[in-house]
Design a protein around this motif. Sequence first.
Motif: not given
Length: 434
Positions: A54-57, A124-125, A140-141
């Motif tokens: 998951x990627x939190x915004x 994507x990165x 990723x961090x």
Amino acid sequence: NKKKIPQVQKMKLQPNIDKSGSITDVLKVGQEILVQIAKEPISTKGPRLTAEISFAGRFLVLIPFIDRVSVSQKIKSREERARLRQLVQSIKPKNFGVIIRTNAEGKRVAELDAELKLLIQKWEDTCKKLLKAKAPALLYEETSRTVALLRDIFNPSFENIHVNDKDVAKQIADYVGLIAPDRKNIVKLYTGALPIMDNFGVTKQIKQLFGKTVTFKNGAYLIIEHTEALHVIDVNSGNRNKSSLGQEENAFEVNVAAAEEIARQLRLRDMGGIIVIDFIDMIKGEHRTNLLAKMQDFMAHDRAKHNILPLSKFGLMQITRQRVRPEIEVATSEVCPTCFGKGKIKSSLLFTDTLEGKIDYLANKLKVKKFSLHIHPYVAAYVERGLFSLKHQWRKKYNVNIKIIPDQSLGFLEYVFYDKDGNEIDLKEEIEMK
């Protein structure tokens, strides 16, 4: 396939893995998988890993490989929940899941779309790095802890953000400029001589709040104990005395005030797991019911998941609270920094002589003529007392530019010297009281 970036939108999603059984039924030794740390290690427990990336915004959380939209339970309005769900369904790519956070309430589609594109770019990165990575590798961090904290709590009520580190101040200013361009100037770099926590009165509050005993209203106090299995909080009325109220009403009033302070302490200390609270006994059922309702109100804004049970027959309230990271616990005993655990120190009358000896050494041996001396506020007041203070005498005698800085974090007979660039000058002997 490590030769091309996976196109999630074109994939056919497989059904969810059955959660029962052994992990060896699903994974083999040596198999490489993409995982994320879902929970930090706590005590003897290791970190918890998940393959649900998951990627939190600030408004949304993006989850690849799950084609669904969820809305935060803290958004109560049925119309707003339906509006947000419909908006996100219309802008999210296929095979991506999205959790709509509480902060998204009332936001326009343009704001949500901009953040969603940013989160997809992060995914994507990460995939690009995955092509070249050799396990184990960090792909990723999260942004710095400071920025991550601001992402969750920043709101229009913030008047100023004071930071004592130039790099961190720039990070925060860039982030605030990104999410609220008109508020970027609230980020201030603190360059004062006093430690930043002392200058804004935080040190004193921390010392008052993080002990075993916490006082709150009219002499009442809490006793907070930590055990391996749970946390125990005892409510005491102390020397409180209100003759106008009966015992029952007095107990209810103290318990309500205690509930408010306990909710605050749980957030401050980040206490998690099982919490048992021993409130003052109340006979009336309506008071017991009202106390539960008050506790629920006080904890309504707690971002950690929690569950509150009604008072038991013994007047105990049980709370479970999500434990994300180790709770803050201030040790109540430590080796004395002044006597190094020996139990004997130089006479305080000789302490100023010790300081003068260090200043002599700095000025005549090390040829340092400009420096600052951090000492306890009481000692600083003594050194700067009077027209011809000790500080004035030292300046004249050794021809130095010395600045005295009161520091609440130091013991009575502790001291630290810093040069003009703010670097510590180590002049301490291992044991100075022989």
